[in-house]
Motif scaffolding. Structure first.
Motif, PDB file in Angstrom:
ATOM      1  N   ILE A   1      71.822 -12.967  -6.835  1.00  0.00           N
ATOM      2  CA  ILE A   1      72.034 -12.911  -8.267  1.00  0.00           C
ATOM      3  C   ILE A   1      73.608 -13.459  -8.468  1.00  0.00           C
TER       4      ILE A   1
ATOM      5  N   LEU B   1      68.091  -7.410 -16.741  1.00  0.00           N
ATOM      6  CA  LEU B   1      68.360  -7.752 -15.563  1.00  0.00           C
ATOM      7  C   LEU B   1      67.994  -6.652 -14.667  1.00  0.00           C
TER       8      LEU B   1
ATOM      9  N   LEU C   1      64.804  -6.313 -12.110  1.00  0.00           N
ATOM     10  CA  LEU C   1      64.917  -6.314 -10.855  1.00  0.00           C
ATOM     11  C   LEU C   1      64.857  -4.994 -10.057  1.00  0.00           C
TER      12      LEU C   1
ATOM     13  N   GLU D   1      74.266  -9.282  -4.951  1.00  0.00           N
ATOM     14  CA  GLU D   1      74.914  -9.872  -6.142  1.00  0.00           C
ATOM     15  C   GLU D   1      76.391 -10.385  -6.153  1.00  0.00           C
TER      16      GLU D   1
ATOM     17  N   TYR E   1      69.734 -16.470  -8.394  1.00  0.00           N
ATOM     18  CA  TYR E   1      69.026 -16.367  -9.603  1.00  0.00           C
ATOM     19  C   TYR E   1      70.114 -16.269 -10.492  1.00  0.00           C
ATOM     20  N   THR E   2      70.345 -16.945 -11.508  1.00  0.00           N
ATOM     21  CA  THR E   2      71.487 -16.755 -12.342  1.00  0.00           C
ATOM     22  C   THR E   2      71.015 -17.079 -13.882  1.00  0.00           C
TER      23      THR E   2
END
Length: 425
Positions: free
Chosen positions: A9, A25, A29, A39, A134-135
């Motif tokens: 992330i 988010l 998640l 992350e 994932y952004t």
């Protein structure tokens, strides 16, 4: 047994930020095993929350040296000077706006500053081997870093669009906006080359983006724990309580004043009505702006306790303001609170510009009462109070809609299937 790809992330803020994006988010998640998540963020306030949630998380602002230096200087200055600005008069509002515009110009210049040519990824990843990035994008620095990671590990990028930053800036009147938007779009195109499927915050956005790019975009919105928010019983107190929860940014306090004005007229016509506002941005409200005989302004409650506030309400209110500067950026946006409102088994009132996709979305599915002008707002509120049959139908339809489209198991399954498809696992 499900096999979970390793998701890296990457965003400006941590997923444990307490704002709406952080909530969305986290809800998506939270069903993913912690050992399959890592992350990287630039959010200086996120450290303790990350540790509590057992997800490996690293602060990576130092890979953007100019950004890192400016942040350090800013933090030192904040230790000696605290800003207590409030919007109490027109001149004060102008000063705050001017200062905000200048900060935004500086932030944009910093965002396009160089990223380190060589990055020692092991320092941040500590053995984590990502399968996908994932952004939310929305930052030149973030997209530059995502591209470096994608090339290093030969993995795809999955973008999640929360607002229409691909086409509009939140404020395009600021000097240099055209240039900065061009920088964003340049790196977005590069990220699309590394992308096979992405997420968008609404069905309309997903459809339009897919047509434009030829790349799959799937609607993925805030996931709701339905059982937590659903309230079977209705509030039967003496007053009819209209409740708004959330920020007052984007000049939402102006729209809430229109709601108060309509309720004042209804009170004069014999209806016992109240407006309750729960917000963490009371400093944005001009002094003596609301009538305390109608409106109560309360401190924001932690998100974990929002369901209790919704239970006490008769009608749940969301507002947006007609602002040509902001309109493009937020055209497709769906507030995090919308599915929570629907799950609460209370009628929802949306007061927003007619050209907002959110208003179209709620009207098309008949899951809320909507208004886009002041006279219509009064009539709509009166209809909610007097037409119990329609109010019940809309409320029940919203409950079913949120179960079909926003329930946490459904949203997480859509996310899981997409990530597995992208990573070919």
């Amino acid at each position: 047994m499900k096999k979970y790809p390793n998701i890296l992330i990457l965003n400006n803020q941590s997923i444990y930020n307490c704002n709406a994006t952080g909530i969305t988010l986290r809800n998506i998640l939270s069903g993913w095993p912690a050992e399959n998540l890592c992350e990287l963020h630039m959010d200086r306030k996120a450290g303790e929350n990350d540790k509590r949630n057992n997800i490996h998380s690293e602060y990576i602002l130092d890979v953007v040296p100019v950004y890192y230096l400016i942040r350090k200087i800013h933090n030192l200055l904040n230790k000696t000077k605290k800003n207590h600005s409030t919007v109490n008069d027109v001149q004060g509002a102008k000063n705050v706006t001017s200062q905000g515009n200048m900060r935004e110009v500086i932030n944009r210049l910093i965002d396009v500053s160089p990223v380190c040519g060589t990055i020692h990824w092991e320092k941040y990843l500590k053995g984590f081997n990502p399968d996908v990035i994932y952004t939310c994008g929305a930052s030149v620095s973030v997209m530059k870093i995502a591209l470096k990671l994608s090339r290093k590990y030969n993995i795809p990028i999955v973008l999640h669009f929360m607002d229409d930053w691909a086409h509009y800036l939140q404020n395009e009147s600021i000097i240099g906006s055209k240039w900065y938007k061009g920088c964003l779009q340049k790196y977005l195109k590069k990220c699309y080359v590394k992308s096979v499927s992405n997420f968008a915050i609404s069905p309309y956005m997903a459809e339009d983006y897919e047509k434009e790019t030829g790349i799959s975009h799937i609607a993925l919105m805030n996931a709701v724990d339905f059982e937590k928010f659903y309230n079977l019983s209705q509030n039967s107190g003496d007053s009819i309580i209209f409740t708004y929860t959330g920020g007052l940014h984007l000049e939402r306090w102006k729209a809430l004043k229109d709601v108060e004005t309509a309720l004042t007229k209804l009170k004069q016509n014999g209806y016992n009505v109240k407006l309750k506002i729960y917000t963490g941005s009371q400093e944005m409200i001009p002094e003596d702006y609301f009538d305390n005989l109608i409106t109560e302004v309360h401190e924001q409650v932690p998100h974990s306790e929002v369901n209790k506030i919704l239970k006490e309400a008769n009608v749940l209110v969301h507002v947006e303001v007609q602002n040509p500067i902001l309109m493009g950026f937020f055209k497709y946006s769906i507030s995090t609170k919308i599915p929570e409102y629907m799950a609460a088994n209370r009628p929802m009132l949306l007061y927003a510009p007619q050209n907002m996709k959110l208003l179209e979305y709620l009207c098309e599915n008949e899951i809320a009462f909507t208004a886009y002008e002041k006279k219509q707002l009064y009539d709509t509120i009166e209809e909610i109070i007097t037409d119990s049959g329609k109010t019940t139908r809309v409320r029940e339809k919203a409950v079913q809609f949120v179960q079909d489209n926003y329930e946490v198991k459904y949203v997480r399954e859509v996310f899981y299937e997409t990530i597995c498809k992208v990573t070919q696992m």
